[in-house]
Motif scaffolding. Structure first.
Motif, PDB file in Angstrom:
ATOM      1  N   LEU A 161       0.827  -1.208   0.000  1.00 28.78           N
ATOM      2  CA  LEU A 161       0.000   0.000   0.000  1.00 28.78           C
ATOM      3  C   LEU A 161       0.861   1.257   0.000  1.00 28.78           C
ATOM      4  CD1 LEU A 161      -2.825   1.167   0.043  1.00 28.78           C
ATOM      5  CD2 LEU A 161      -2.805   1.012   2.548  1.00 28.78           C
ATOM      6  N   ARG A 162       1.896   1.293   0.854  1.00 29.77           N
ATOM      7  CA  ARG A 162       2.791   2.463   0.873  1.00 29.77           C
ATOM      8  C   ARG A 162       3.482   2.643  -0.481  1.00 29.77           C
ATOM      9  NH1 ARG A 162       4.239   0.482   6.114  1.00 29.77           N
ATOM     10  NH2 ARG A 162       6.152  -0.441   5.282  1.00 29.77           N
ATOM     11  N   SER A 163       3.923   1.547  -1.056  1.00 31.33           N
ATOM     12  CA  SER A 163       4.629   1.612  -2.337  1.00 31.33           C
ATOM     13  C   SER A 163       3.699   2.068  -3.453  1.00 31.33           C
ATOM     14  CB  SER A 163       5.226   0.247  -2.671  1.00 31.33           C
ATOM     15  OG  SER A 163       6.114  -0.181  -1.659  1.00 31.33           O
ATOM     16  N   ARG A 203       1.841   6.227  -7.205  1.00 29.20           N
ATOM     17  CA  ARG A 203       0.785   7.142  -7.657  1.00 29.20           C
ATOM     18  C   ARG A 203       1.259   8.595  -7.585  1.00 29.20           C
ATOM     19  NH1 ARG A 203      -4.310   7.232  -3.930  1.00 29.20           N
ATOM     20  NH2 ARG A 203      -2.780   8.316  -2.637  1.00 29.20           N
ATOM     21  N   GLU A 204       1.955   8.949  -6.506  1.00 24.15           N
ATOM     22  CA  GLU A 204       2.470  10.316  -6.377  1.00 24.15           C
ATOM     23  C   GLU A 204       3.492  10.621  -7.473  1.00 24.15           C
ATOM     24  OE1 GLU A 204       3.970  10.453  -2.424  1.00 24.15           O
ATOM     25  OE2 GLU A 204       1.963  10.351  -1.493  1.00 24.15           O
ATOM     26  N   HIS A 257      -6.045  -0.952  -6.682  1.00 26.91           N
ATOM     27  CA  HIS A 257      -7.007  -0.035  -6.075  1.00 26.91           C
ATOM     28  C   HIS A 257      -6.438   1.380  -5.974  1.00 26.91           C
ATOM     29  CE1 HIS A 257      -9.196  -3.609  -3.959  1.00 26.91           C
ATOM     30  NE2 HIS A 257      -9.433  -3.547  -5.249  1.00 26.91           N
ATOM     31  N   THR A 258      -5.159   1.480  -5.629  1.00 20.12           N
ATOM     32  CA  THR A 258      -4.537   2.800  -5.467  1.00 20.12           C
ATOM     33  C   THR A 258      -4.334   3.485  -6.807  1.00 20.12           C
ATOM     34  OG1 THR A 258      -3.400   2.036  -3.470  1.00 20.12           O
ATOM     35  CG2 THR A 258      -2.536   4.016  -4.523  1.00 20.12           C
ATOM     36  N   LEU A 259      -3.870   2.742  -7.802  1.00 21.58           N
ATOM     37  CA  LEU A 259      -3.561   3.346  -9.094  1.00 21.58           C
ATOM     38  C   LEU A 259      -4.810   3.680  -9.902  1.00 21.58           C
ATOM     39  CD1 LEU A 259      -0.459   1.209 -10.129  1.00 21.58           C
ATOM     40  CD2 LEU A 259      -0.488   3.552  -9.258  1.00 21.58           C
ATOM     41  N   ARG A 260      -5.941   3.075  -9.565  1.00 20.80           N
ATOM     42  CA  ARG A 260      -7.181   3.412 -10.271  1.00 20.80           C
ATOM     43  C   ARG A 260      -7.564   4.870 -10.060  1.00 20.80           C
ATOM     44  NH1 ARG A 260      -9.890  -1.838  -8.559  1.00 20.80           N
ATOM     45  NH2 ARG A 260      -9.288  -3.252 -10.223  1.00 20.80           N
TER      46      ARG A 260
END
Length: 528
Positions: free
Chosen positions: A76-78, A83-84, A113-116
């Motif tokens: 998740l952190r990665s 994404r940033e 989920h994060t990159l979406r």
């Protein structure tokens, strides 16, 4: 697997730094186009991710519950760091990040989920930058071209953003403006990614992601040409004009260039916004069926496929004339043109999957390059477990348990999935992305893997295969083929009616009757 990933990330950090040095040493590249800050960000982010994996999991027993929890936290952190980085470097980085966010069958859920979020959180260009692009493309100021021009964009994507404006004749338009510098940066971004992927492939042959770079290299120039996008929009509008529920914006050619596209303004809710549909009295099942029908027609019948159906590009609203659900299809920069051979093989494969004909599934999977990995290929295509595939993918919807099983198995088969994606025709890669985006929409609407969507696909497969056979048959043969096609389509329509009126229970009771009807009526597979 996890230790290999840690090793890979460590080498990726070194490779990224080395590739940046190589690029700067190349006298044929302009460093100002690439930007030391952009390379520095990429190096720093990769180093941070590598350090996190190396230190956070050190000394923890592999396979233990503690290891799984820590690994999820690092994932998740990665993913957030990645994404940033994409948001900061913009352009090609966001485009590739969006693609990665759709790879449910390949990456851990923390990443996907994060990159979406990159679909809806892409950075915006400033108003001054937008005005400069318009000035460069049309040679006029914004106030000379428009009666009004909204300062705040309607939406921003990886390569462009869209503003609402009103022409001096009163017509409301959507103005798509390409981000500055994205043309110059895209080629060097792709070169950097290519160096990285080649280095990783050399170090770890099991992890073959060169296909991702190849696709970006091929598709980015097309997506950056907005005149090509306008032509695609007109072509698909003409091709699907028989679908009264579909609306494609008209193009204003007199005010469009390669970096600027003016279109008819159309508004609506995003196709995955169930709350919007409920507020406006729209039937989510009807929308899901129509979306499946539209894409089945593109893939199986026409072979000209819109390959970026994320929610921001597919809107829904009430049809101004009929009051029923209308689908608005936007962003026509990325299309896949399927060859005749590939399209027919793909038709046969999906028709076999829907009928649970495993011999034909194996045959046509292998024709599409899957080889001995055809069970894995079938699972990736359908996003179903092998048990569901062998029973028939239209027999029951995806359960939470099956979804967890698919994700768990995907993590175990990463090398095989990578090898498979390097084997299959390049045409298939964008179709896989399209499948994933459509499934995400179905999941949001609660209509995932409905029998109706599979019946729409089967109907298109029958029509496409019959049309191909007619083109090679005599007059008498064409008559027989048309009769079989009619019977087969009638059988599918009857099954759909039973599903709607009486539910799945009753449909299963007459399943045996419809099964022999389809076997009798469906055109036989073409000989190898």
């Amino acid at each position: 697997m996890a230790r290999r990933s840690v090793k890979l990330l460590s080498w990726a950090s070194v490779a990224l730094a080395a590739s940046g040095i190589c690029l700067y040493g190349n006298k044929y590249l302009d460093p100002s186009d690439f930007g030391a800050v952009r390379v520095g960000r990429a190096v720093a982010t990769t180093a941070a991710i590598s350090y996190d994996y190396l230190t956070s999991l050190r000394g923890v027993p592999y396979g233990s519950e503690e290891y799984a929890q820590l690994q999820s936290q690092v994932h998740l952190r990665s993913a957030r760091r990645l994404r940033e980085l994409c948001c900061a470097n913009r352009g090609t980085f966001i485009k590739v990040g969006q693609h990665l966010g759709a790879l449910d069958y390949l990456l851990p859920p923390e990443y996907t989920h994060t990159l979406r979020a990159l679909h809806s959180q892409a950075p915006c260009s400033s108003l001054a930058e937008v005005q400069q692009v318009i000035r460069e493309e049309l040679g006029q100021e914004v106030q000379d071209l428009f009666q009004s021009f909204d300062d705040t964009p309607l939406g921003a994507a990886s390569l462009a953003q869209v503003h609402k404006a009103v022409l001096h004749d009163g017509r409301t338009v959507a103005v798509k403006v390409q981000h500055p510098k994205v043309q110059a940066q895209s080629s060097t971004d792709i070169l950097l990614m290519q160096v990285l992927v080649q280095a990783v492939k050399w170090l770890f042959p099991d992890f073959e992601f060169i296909w991702l770079v190849d696709e970006a290299k091929k598709n980015l120039p097309l997506e950056l040409d907005f005149l090509n996008e306008g032509r695609n929009a007109e072509k698909v509008a003409a091709m699907l004009k028989h679908f009264e529920f579909l609306k494609v914006p008209r193009i204003h050619w007199d005010l469009s260039t390669k970096r600027l596209l003016l279109m008819e303004f159309l508004d609506g809710g995003q196709v995955n916004d169930r709350a919007y549909m409920e507020r406006n009295g729209l039937d989510v099942n009807q929308i899901s069926r129509r979306l499946g029908k539209m894409y089945s027609e593109m893939i199986f019948v026409s072979g000209f496929v819109h390959c970026d159906p994320h929610p921001g590009n597919v809107l829904v609203r009430r049809h101004p004339d009929t009051g029923e659900a209308q689908i608005i299809l936007l962003d026509h920069g990325l299309y896949q043109v399927l060859t005749e051979e590939f399209r027919l093989d793909y038709c046969h494969l999906w028709h076999s999957l829907i009928r649970a004909d495993m011999k034909q599934v194996e045959k046509y999977s292998q024709r599409l390059g899957a080889g001995e990995l055809y069970p894995l290929f079938a699972c990736i295509l359908t996003a179903r477990s092998w048990a569901s595939v062998t029973r028939g993918i239209g027999q029951a919807p995806v359960t939470a348990a099956e979804d967890r099983e698919i994700r768990a198995n995907a993590a175990s088969y990463l090398p095989e999935i990578s090898r498979l994606l390097n084997r299959v025709p390049r045409q298939l890669l964008l179709l896989l992305k399209t499948n994933d985006l459509l499934r995400g929409t179905e999941a949001a609407l609660g209509t995932r893997a409905s029998a109706g969507s599979f019946l729409s696909m089967a109907r298109c497969c029958v029509r496409a295969l019959a049309a191909h056979e007619r083109s090679q048959a005599s007059l008498l043969g064409r008559t027989r083929i048309s009769l079989r096609e009619t019977l087969s389509l009638w059988g599918l329509s009857l099954q759909e009616l039973l599903l709607r009126v009486s539910g799945l229970q009753l449909a299963r009771r007459v399943g045996a009757l419809l099964c022999w009807l389809r076997q009798l009526a469906v055109p036989a597979p073409a000989p190898v």
